[in-house]
Design an enzyme around this catalytic site. Structure first.
Site, PDB file in Angstrom:
ATOM      1  CD  GLU A  45      -5.010   5.092  -6.522  1.00 25.23           C
ATOM      2  OE1 GLU A  45      -3.770   5.084  -6.505  1.00 25.23           O
ATOM      3  OE2 GLU A  45      -5.702   4.532  -5.659  1.00 25.23           O
ATOM      4  CG  ASP A  46      -0.055   3.779  -7.641  1.00 27.14           C
ATOM      5  OD1 ASP A  46      -1.269   3.836  -7.349  1.00 27.14           O
ATOM      6  OD2 ASP A  46       0.759   3.148  -6.955  1.00 27.14           O
ATOM      7  CG  ASP A  86      -5.119  -4.457  -8.660  1.00 28.64           C
ATOM      8  OD1 ASP A  86      -5.539  -5.283  -9.458  1.00 28.64           O
ATOM      9  OD2 ASP A  86      -4.305  -4.755  -7.770  1.00 28.64           O
ATOM     10  CG  PHE A 133       3.120  -7.816  -7.147  1.00 26.33           C
ATOM     11  CD1 PHE A 133       1.979  -7.494  -6.432  1.00 26.33           C
ATOM     12  CD2 PHE A 133       4.347  -7.349  -6.692  1.00 26.33           C
ATOM     13  CE1 PHE A 133       2.059  -6.719  -5.284  1.00 26.33           C
ATOM     14  CE2 PHE A 133       4.430  -6.574  -5.547  1.00 26.33           C
ATOM     15  CZ  PHE A 133       3.277  -6.262  -4.846  1.00 26.33           C
ATOM     16  NE  ARG A 138       5.828   3.082  -1.019  1.00 27.69           N
ATOM     17  CZ  ARG A 138       4.579   2.647  -1.130  1.00 27.69           C
ATOM     18  NH1 ARG A 138       3.930   2.781  -2.259  1.00 27.69           N
ATOM     19  NH2 ARG A 138       3.982   2.058  -0.099  1.00 27.69           N
TER      20      ARG A 138
HETATM   21  C1  PRP Z   1      -2.429   0.485  -4.343  1.00 27.41           C
HETATM   22  C2  PRP Z   1      -2.505   1.613  -5.338  1.00 27.41           C
HETATM   23  C3  PRP Z   1      -3.945   2.017  -5.286  1.00 27.41           C
HETATM   24  C4  PRP Z   1      -4.668   0.731  -4.937  1.00 27.41           C
HETATM   25  C5  PRP Z   1      -5.327   0.190  -6.154  1.00 27.41           C
HETATM   26  O1  PRP Z   1      -2.260   1.024  -3.071  1.00 27.41           O
HETATM   27  O2  PRP Z   1      -1.652   2.668  -5.005  1.00 27.41           O
HETATM   28  O3  PRP Z   1      -4.193   2.978  -4.278  1.00 27.41           O
HETATM   29  O4  PRP Z   1      -3.668  -0.185  -4.466  1.00 27.41           O
HETATM   30  O5  PRP Z   1      -5.896  -1.043  -5.871  1.00 27.41           O
HETATM   31  P1  PRP Z   1      -7.437  -1.388  -6.000  1.00 27.41           P
HETATM   32  O6  PRP Z   1      -7.894  -0.901  -7.349  1.00 27.41           O
HETATM   33  O7  PRP Z   1      -7.409  -2.893  -5.917  1.00 27.41           O
HETATM   34  O8  PRP Z   1      -8.174  -0.770  -4.882  1.00 27.41           O
HETATM   35  P2  PRP Z   1      -1.754   0.183  -1.805  1.00 27.41           P
HETATM   36  O9  PRP Z   1      -2.928  -0.280  -1.002  1.00 27.41           O
HETATM   37  O10 PRP Z   1      -0.780  -0.873  -2.250  1.00 27.41           O
HETATM   38  O11 PRP Z   1      -1.028   1.287  -0.945  1.00 27.41           O
HETATM   39  P3  PRP Z   1       0.186   2.278  -1.322  1.00 27.41           P
HETATM   40  O12 PRP Z   1      -0.344   3.231  -2.364  1.00 27.41           O
HETATM   41  O13 PRP Z   1       0.517   2.964  -0.053  1.00 27.41           O
HETATM   42  O14 PRP Z   1       1.312   1.436  -1.866  1.00 27.41           O
END
Ligand code: PRP
Length: 190
Positions: free
Chosen positions: A99-100, A103, A153, A166
């Site tokens: 994961e990036d 959160d 953010f 991105r």
């Molecule tokens: C972001 C990120 C993780 C997730 C983490 O994805 O890439 O997958 O949120 O958040 P959490 O711990 O609150 O669940 P996003 O839904 O923004 O989609 P993306 O990866 O397509 O940008």
């Protein structure tokens, strides 16, 4: 008239590179002599995964999943829905969810639950960024975590705001901060 936003670097490309290499070294050490299967969570993790995989000195394969999240901030039982599943079975494999950002933890909580039912040999989590102040699911922890960041953010290195930014090489904050809805997505003004 809306004020123009500028980007302020929070984590530089040099620091990102150091962290990616460090995570890769730990993974290489922990799985010496074994195969690992990286599972990237689209779309945000694709840049991190692309750099990470090239630094891991093991026999590596990879696959991808995509999810959508609802009710992140407003509802502690926030739901996550599977949009794209894995292409193949992970039974008996050393799986690392990549994961990036970690959160609220809702995404990884959901993914580790559905993946552990598929009987991998091991299941670990690698996250480049960790924002513990936003955690809803308390017991979700990364096994390989890069940088702990404050509750700001962030965009860049795979992370977006309304699908933009991105491609930035650094991880940045938008100044002033964007307006977000309850789901942490761009608010009604954008
Ligand atoms: C972001 C990120 C993780 C997730 C983490 O994805 O890439 O997958 O949120 O958040 P959490 O711990 O609150 O669940 P996003 O839904 O923004 O989609 P993306 O990866 O397509 O940008």
């Amino acid at each position: 008239m809306a004020q123009a936003q500028r980007l302020k670097v929070l984590v530089s490309r040099a620091d990102i590179r150091r962290q990616v290499r460090s995570i890769a070294r730990h993974i290489t050490h922990d799985f010496r002599g074994e195969q690992v299967h990286l599972v990237g969570v689209l779309k945000g993790a694709c840049i991190f995964l692309a750099d990470l995989v090239r630094e891991i000195d093991l026999d590596v394969s990879m696959d991808f999943m995509a999810v959508a999240s609802y009710g992140r901030e407003s509802n502690s039982s926030g739901q996550v829905k599977l949009i794209k599943d894995l292409d193949s079975s992970i039974e008996g494999m050393n799986v690392i969810l990549v994961e990036d950002i970690l959160d609220t933890g809702l995404t990884l909580d959901y993914l580790r639950r559905i993946l552990s039912e598929r009987r991998p040999k091991t299941l670990r989590i690698a996250a480049l960024l960790d924002k513990p102040s936003r955690r809803i699911v308390r017991d979700v922890r990364g096994d390989y975590v890069g940088i702990t960041i404050p509750n700001q953010f962030v965009v860049g290195y795979g992370l977006d705001f309304a699908e933009r930014y991105r491609n930035l090489r650094d991880i940045c904050v938008l100044v002033p901060p964007p307006e977000l809805d309850n789901h942490g997505h761009p608010g009604p003004k954008r």
